[in-house]
Design a protein around this motif. Structure first.
Motif, mmCIF file in Angstrom:
data_model
loop_
_atom_site.group_PDB
_atom_site.id
_atom_site.type_symbol
_atom_site.label_atom_id
_atom_site.label_comp_id
_atom_site.label_asym_id
_atom_site.label_seq_id
_atom_site.Cartn_x
_atom_site.Cartn_y
_atom_site.Cartn_z
ATOM 1 N N ILE A 148 -7.252 1.360 -1.545
ATOM 2 C CA ILE A 148 -6.388 0.550 -0.684
ATOM 3 C C ILE A 148 -4.943 0.637 -1.158
ATOM 4 O O ILE A 148 -4.003 0.716 -0.355
ATOM 5 N N SER A 204 0.832 -1.187 0.000
ATOM 6 C CA SER A 204 0.000 0.000 0.000
ATOM 7 C C SER A 204 0.878 1.252 0.000
ATOM 8 O O SER A 204 2.056 1.205 0.336
ATOM 9 N N GLN A 244 -3.923 2.094 2.896
ATOM 10 C CA GLN A 244 -4.804 1.082 3.479
ATOM 11 C C GLN A 244 -5.749 1.637 4.542
ATOM 12 O O GLN A 244 -6.743 0.992 4.896
ATOM 13 N N GLN A 268 -1.781 -4.889 4.083
ATOM 14 C CA GLN A 268 -1.389 -4.613 5.458
ATOM 15 C C GLN A 268 -0.407 -5.636 6.008
ATOM 16 O O GLN A 268 0.529 -5.288 6.725
ATOM 17 N N PHE A 311 -7.091 -5.267 1.434
ATOM 18 C CA PHE A 311 -6.572 -4.593 2.626
ATOM 19 C C PHE A 311 -5.662 -5.521 3.421
ATOM 20 O O PHE A 311 -4.561 -5.117 3.837
#
Length: 419
Positions: free
Chosen positions: A173, A55, A177, A223, A219
């Motif tokens: 995203i 991200s 994020q 992440q 996401f």
């Protein structure tokens, strides 16, 4: 000549709201914007997918593509300005379109009040061009969220909306994020409205679930399963510095790519908890007119519906705001989070009003009638909210700290009188 003037007058009258909102925001951008991208975030305009996969790399990759690999401060700054101008234009179009959709004068008066109330508030789009927020990736999250609202208005075939929602959500995203917690609730509200307006047909429910699941999966990947190809911060900064004519801040690179989630929380959030709790509480109290106005609209909408299923729709929409809880609990830029919360609340009401939602429109009619009967009270609310400076990142508006310290001094003075 007379015919031309008549046509121009007609256009000005037809788009008066859009022009007023757009001109106000663009003028504010022209005279009040920060003179440079905030140093802490300028790294995101250089780093790109050649450094890894994760991200926050999309904007840098786009700029890298446009510049051929070497980014100048002027180009990056102008890129931000273009995005901010688009935000001003899209927001004015949304407000103008909703205003025209209102069926009566009280409803229009309510939309006009909510618009001015929002534009004067600390969460106005102007918060994105303060010194501490200029160039934040939130800029592009808001821009794409407004594009999603426009698309929601313009695309009549609902089956096309879900691929477009999925595309916009995934792009957000890739930009940052944090979108899942800040602006995705707005998209959820639009999808919930689609479900209810289609009488809860299976394809609407399935489409909404698929979009939410796809955004959630992207996401999680961004992440927890992404990163860069460097394990040495100094080497990374040397490489970034060689591709820009401005000093790239190492702070965000270290926090994002070389710290764990626990380290981010303990180093960034934990030291600020006492400060945030004290001034955050004061801010919530001082901005009660905003919370009160939004909550009153929703509560009246719920009470105006007789069917439990209609009441459930509003409750479900309100529950989407629970997405803000993790970002307030784990990340310390509370100014940005409050701004997004205000923006989402404002846009949700506009979207439902445009979609002819009876509960929201009933609330707006009553609010507009109250404004017409007691204009002085609502003018006072606008004047009050305009006394606050715009939200920044970590810092709270100066008015909050000034109120706290002044109140404390008065308390000490009063206690001293009785000793």
């Amino acid at each position: 000549m007379g015919m031309i003037l008549k046509k121009v007058r007609g256009v000005l009258e037809e788009y008066s709201i859009e022009l007023m909102v757009g001109m106000y925001l663009l003028y504010s951008l022209y005279i009040n914007r920060a003179g440079a991208i905030y140093g802490y975030v300028n790294a995101w305009y250089v780093i790109n997918y050649s450094y890894g996969f994760g991200s926050r790399l999309l904007i840098g990759s786009l700029i890298n593509l446009l510049t051929g690999g070497f980014v100048t401060g002027t180009f990056a700054y102008n890129f931000v300005l273009c995005a901010l101008c688009l935000i001003c234009i899209l927001l004015s179009l949304v407000i103008g379109r909703v205003y025209k959709k209102m069926p009566d004068r009280p409803s229009r008066m309510a939309v006009l009040f909510l618009t001015v109330f929002y534009l004067m508030s600390p969460a106005s789009p102007e918060y994105l061009w303060t010194w501490e927020n200029m160039g934040r990736l939130d800029t592009y999250l808001l821009l794409l969220s407004l594009a999603a609202v426009i698309m929601f208005f313009a695309v009549r075939d609902r089956r096309w909306r879900y691929p477009l929602f999925a595309g916009i959500g995934c792009l957000c995203i890739l930009i940052h994020q944090v979108y899942v917690f800040l602006f995705f609730p707005l998209m959820l509200v639009m999808m919930i409205e689609d479900i209810w307006s289609s009488d809860r047909k299976r394809w609407a429910i399935s489409g909404s679930i698929l979009v939410s699941a796809l955004v959630g999966i992207v996401f999680i990947i961004m992440q927890f399963q992404s990163g860069i190809y460097y394990d040495d911060l100094e080497l990374l900064m040397e490489e970034l510095g060689a591709h820009a004519d401005f000093l790239v801040d190492a702070g965000p690179m270290e926090a994002e790519y070389f710290w764990t989630i626990v380290e981010n929380f303990t180093r960034n959030m934990v030291p600020e908890i006492p400060h945030h709790l004290k001034y955050g509480f004061m801010l919530v109290c001082m901005l009660c007119p905003v919370w009160g106005t939004y909550l009153w609209i929703w509560i009246h909408a719920i009470r105006s519906r007789e069917k439990k299923s209609d009441k459930a729709k509003y409750i479900l929409m309100l529950m989407t705001n629970m997405a803000f809880v993790p970002v307030f609990a784990l990340m310390n830029d509370w100014g940005r989070w409050f701004a997004a919360l205000f923006i989402v609340g404002f846009l949700e009401i506009l979207v439902l009003a445009w979609k002819q939602d009876e509960g929201i429109r009933s609330s707006l009619r009553i609010l507009g009638g109250s404004i017409m009967k007691n204009p002085a009270l609502y003018i006072l609310l606008i004047l009050y909210i305009s006394t606050f400076e715009k939200f920044e990142g970590l810092n709270f508006p100066d008015q909050v700290t000034a109120f706290y310290h002044t109140t404390y001094d008065i308390k000490c003075w009063l206690l001293g009188l009785f000793q």
